[in-house]
Every structure is written in C-alpha cells, then in structure tokens.
Write a protein that holds these residues in place. Structure first.
Motif: not given
Length: 128
Positions: A91-98, A103-107, A124-126
């Motif tokens: 869970r710690g190393v897995a990718a974040a949820s879409p 939200a990170k990209a929006r920031a 689009g990738k997510v």
C-alpha cells in the motif's frame, strides 16, 4: 536375481535418505519454534534442546503431541504479521488512486508548473 537385490537396496537407501532429511527438517522446525516462543522460559528451552540432541525421535513425538497446537498457532500468528507487513508495504509503494493523481495534477496546473495540455495528458493517462 541380483538385479532385484540391487533394486531393493537402492530403494532402501533412498528411503533412509528421505527419512534422515525428514528428521532433520522436523528437528529444525521444533528448535525454531522453541526459540521463537516467548512464553517458554530459558530453562525449559534448554531441557527440550538436550532431549532433542540425545533422544531426537522420541523428543520430536512428545513435543508435537504436547506443544503441536501452540506451534501451529505461533506459526499462524507469524504468517499473519508477515502478511500485514507485506500488505502495508505494498500500500505504501503502490500508485495513488486516479482521483489523487488528478488532484495532484490540478494543483500543479493551478500553481503554473504544468500547462493545460500536460494536465489533459496526465488526466488521460490516469483515466485509461
């Protein structure tokens, strides 16, 4: 006739080798369980090891009869701890949820770090 004598000699030899390795495996399993058990005092551990060294087959049988259920419980607890640690690591190393990625990209878009085209590409990738 000598062929069959040799065949059964070979068969007996393989059986003895198998039994020897099975005995070694059982001894290592019991000794490992002894030293992982926190509830057993050092004196009892020493007594078990002495008996396992001098009367291994009988000691293995007595240990498995007397402490076999506890041995299984300790093994299951250890496996559960390893699984929980493994799951936590994954869970710690897995990718974040879409939604977190968007939200990170929006920031980053709002801060001006990335352009609107890059934001659309990330989105689009997510979502794919």
């Amino acid at each position: 006739m000598s062929f069959w004598e040799n065949f059964w000699n070979i068969f007996w030899w393989f059986f003895c080798v198998y039994a020897f390795f099975a005995l070694l495996w059982a001894l290592f399993a019991v000794v490992g369980d002894l030293f992982r058990d926190d509830k057993l005092s050092g004196w009892w551990k020493a007594i078990w090891v002495i008996f396992l060294a001098f009367v291994p087959f009988l000691s293995l049988l007595v240990y498995l009869i007397a402490r076999g259920k506890g041995m299984t419980e300790r093994s299951m607890e250890r496996a559960l701890k390893h699984r929980e640690a493994s799951d936590a690591y994954i869970r710690g190393v897995a990718a974040a949820s879409p939604s977190e990625e968007i939200a990170k990209a929006r920031a980053l878009l709002d801060s001006g770090t990335i352009s609107a085209d890059e934001f659309d590409r990330i989105k689009g990738k997510v979502l794919v």
